[in-house]
Design a protein around this motif. Structure first.
Motif, short mmCIF file in Angstrom:
data_model
loop_
_atom_site.label_atom_id
_atom_site.label_comp_id
_atom_site.label_asym_id
_atom_site.label_seq_id
_atom_site.Cartn_x
_atom_site.Cartn_y
_atom_site.Cartn_z
N ILE A 231 0.86 -1.18 0.00
CA ILE A 231 0.00 0.00 0.00
C ILE A 231 0.90 1.24 0.00
N ARG A 232 0.38 2.32 -0.57
CA ARG A 232 1.15 3.56 -0.67
C ARG A 232 1.67 4.01 0.71
N LYS A 233 2.93 4.38 0.75
CA LYS A 233 3.61 4.71 2.00
C LYS A 233 2.92 5.85 2.75
N GLY A 234 2.50 5.59 3.98
CA GLY A 234 1.94 6.60 4.86
C GLY A 234 0.61 7.18 4.42
N HIS A 235 0.04 6.64 3.37
CA HIS A 235 -1.16 7.25 2.77
C HIS A 235 -2.46 6.60 3.23
N ASN A 236 -2.40 5.30 3.54
CA ASN A 236 -3.63 4.55 3.75
C ASN A 236 -3.50 3.55 4.90
N PRO A 237 -3.20 4.02 6.11
CA PRO A 237 -3.00 3.09 7.22
C PRO A 237 -4.22 2.20 7.51
N LYS A 238 -5.41 2.72 7.24
CA LYS A 238 -6.62 1.93 7.48
C LYS A 238 -6.71 0.75 6.52
N LEU A 239 -6.19 0.93 5.30
CA LEU A 239 -6.18 -0.17 4.34
C LEU A 239 -5.20 -1.26 4.77
N VAL A 240 -4.05 -0.83 5.30
CA VAL A 240 -3.09 -1.81 5.84
C VAL A 240 -3.76 -2.61 6.95
N GLU A 241 -4.43 -1.91 7.84
CA GLU A 241 -5.10 -2.54 8.98
C GLU A 241 -6.19 -3.52 8.52
N LEU A 242 -7.00 -3.09 7.56
CA LEU A 242 -8.10 -3.93 7.08
C LEU A 242 -7.56 -5.15 6.33
N THR A 243 -6.48 -4.96 5.59
CA THR A 243 -5.86 -6.09 4.87
C THR A 243 -5.34 -7.12 5.85
N ASN A 244 -4.69 -6.66 6.91
CA ASN A 244 -4.21 -7.58 7.94
C ASN A 244 -5.37 -8.34 8.59
N GLN A 245 -6.45 -7.64 8.83
CA GLN A 245 -7.63 -8.28 9.43
C GLN A 245 -8.19 -9.36 8.50
N ALA A 246 -8.19 -9.07 7.21
CA ALA A 246 -8.70 -10.03 6.23
C ALA A 246 -7.82 -11.28 6.20
N ILE A 247 -6.50 -11.09 6.23
CA ILE A 247 -5.57 -12.22 6.23
C ILE A 247 -5.76 -13.08 7.48
N GLU A 248 -5.80 -12.41 8.64
CA GLU A 248 -5.95 -13.13 9.90
C GLU A 248 -7.30 -13.83 9.98
N GLY A 249 -8.35 -13.16 9.53
CA GLY A 249 -9.68 -13.75 9.55
C GLY A 249 -9.78 -14.98 8.66
N ALA A 250 -9.14 -14.91 7.49
CA ALA A 250 -9.16 -16.03 6.56
C ALA A 250 -8.43 -17.24 7.14
N ARG A 251 -7.35 -16.99 7.83
CA ARG A 251 -6.64 -18.10 8.46
C ARG A 251 -7.47 -18.73 9.58
N ALA A 252 -8.14 -17.86 10.34
CA ALA A 252 -8.88 -18.34 11.51
C ALA A 252 -10.13 -19.13 11.13
N ASP A 253 -10.82 -18.72 10.06
CA ASP A 253 -12.10 -19.36 9.74
C ASP A 253 -12.02 -20.43 8.65
N GLY A 254 -10.80 -20.75 8.20
CA GLY A 254 -10.63 -21.81 7.21
C GLY A 254 -10.69 -21.35 5.77
N THR A 255 -11.00 -20.08 5.53
CA THR A 255 -11.08 -19.57 4.16
C THR A 255 -9.72 -19.63 3.47
N TYR A 256 -8.67 -19.31 4.22
CA TYR A 256 -7.32 -19.33 3.66
C TYR A 256 -6.98 -20.72 3.14
N LYS A 257 -7.28 -21.73 3.94
CA LYS A 257 -6.99 -23.12 3.56
C LYS A 257 -7.73 -23.50 2.27
N LYS A 258 -8.99 -23.06 2.16
CA LYS A 258 -9.77 -23.35 0.96
C LYS A 258 -9.17 -22.70 -0.27
N ILE A 259 -8.74 -21.44 -0.12
CA ILE A 259 -8.13 -20.72 -1.24
C ILE A 259 -6.81 -21.38 -1.64
N TYR A 260 -6.03 -21.75 -0.64
CA TYR A 260 -4.74 -22.40 -0.90
C TYR A 260 -4.94 -23.69 -1.69
#
Length: 283
Positions: A231-260
């Motif tokens: 993400i663009r440097k220093g421009h969109n911290p909320k997008l960084v945060e939301l992306t991390n949440q999406a990654i963590e959520g996918a791992r936790a609920d099994g979505t990541y495994k399905k995609i993999y």
């Protein structure tokens, strides 16, 4: 209003200009802010990648699909928008130029997290671990980079990737191809004898019977790297945060495994695809 004497015409004009700017910024295809995330286009999360790069991004039936696309779709879903994929030169992705120019909100494409890139861009938590692989004909007799060197075989790589960087650091001068499919064609047509590429990419190629009949992974190279979304440097911290949440959520609920498993195959048990670990490719 028309009967009131304007005491501060300059201030009034400035206010009117500001109002016009706000109205313009909210209309048509202009940007928008959703949940604190700045989007360059209203109603969509715009992602940059460099096609083709299967199984992470590839065009099928006029639509871009793949592992990374599915992951970024999870971010878009949290924002209540759709993803729009933009094909762009890899050089503009790894330097942050595409983000700075407003071509996209987020960069995907198997980009390895490296210190020099973190200087110019913000990055998500790691979402994928991958080793590099050497691919050659089944009867090549190659089992390592040492074999390639001692037998003076022609080595191919994808331009501007960590796989290419890795073999160059080992003293090789590989033939560089613009994208992963051009590299594969280089092997098929005899332009090179061996190619270095991300293990998941090679694994995807070997799912095709025509490739599996002639070629094989002859060695794995663990370069200890991980992929991130950028993400663009220093421009969109909320997008960084939301992306991390999406990654963590996918791992936790099994979505990541399905995609993999959908795009790559059986997910390794120990910390594999998306924690700490191995090497990057289109990066």
């Amino acid at each position: 209003m028309s009967g009131r004497t304007p005491r501060r015409p300059v201030a009034a004009a400035a206010a009117a200009a500001l109002a016009l700017t706000v109205m313009t910024g909210c209309g048509g295809d202009e940007g928008a802010t959703v949940q604190g995330v700045k989007l360059i286009k209203k109603g969509q999360l715009t992602s940059c990648t460099h096609l083709p790069y299967p199984p992470f991004q590839v065009e099928q039936g006029g639509k871009v699909v793949g592992f990374d696309v599915d992951m970024i779709d999870l971010v878009a879903k949290r924002l209540g928008v759709t993803q729009k994929v933009v094909d762009t030169p890899f050089e503009t992705m790894k330097t942050g130029a595409a983000l700075n120019a407003g071509k996209c909100d987020i960069v995907m494409g198997g980009m390895t997290i490296k210190p020099d890139r973190v200087q110019f861009m913000d990055v998500s938590k790691p979402y994928f671990d991958a080793t590099q692989a050497l691919m050659a004909k089944k009867d090549s007799g190659v089992t390592s980079l040492d074999d390639v060197k001692s037998r003076k075989l022609k080595l191919g790589s994808q331009a501007s990737t960590t796989g290419e960087d890795y073999v160059k650091e080992k003293g090789f001068d590989p033939r560089s191809f613009d994208n992963s499919l051009a590299e594969l064609d280089g092997l098929r047509t005899g332009q090179v004898d061996v190619i270095v590429q991300d293990y998941p990419v090679v694994q995807g190629w070997l799912k095709e019977p025509a490739n599996a009949a002639k070629y094989a992974i002859v060695a794995n190279l663990n370069t200890g790297e991980q992929y991130g979304f950028w993400i663009r440097k220093g421009h969109n911290p909320k997008l960084v945060e939301l992306t991390n949440q999406a990654i963590e959520g996918a791992r936790a609920d099994g979505t990541y495994k399905k995609i993999y498993e959908k795009w790559i195959g059986p997910m390794p048990k120990a910390g594999a695809a998306g924690g700490a670990g191995s090497g990057g490719g289109t990066s």
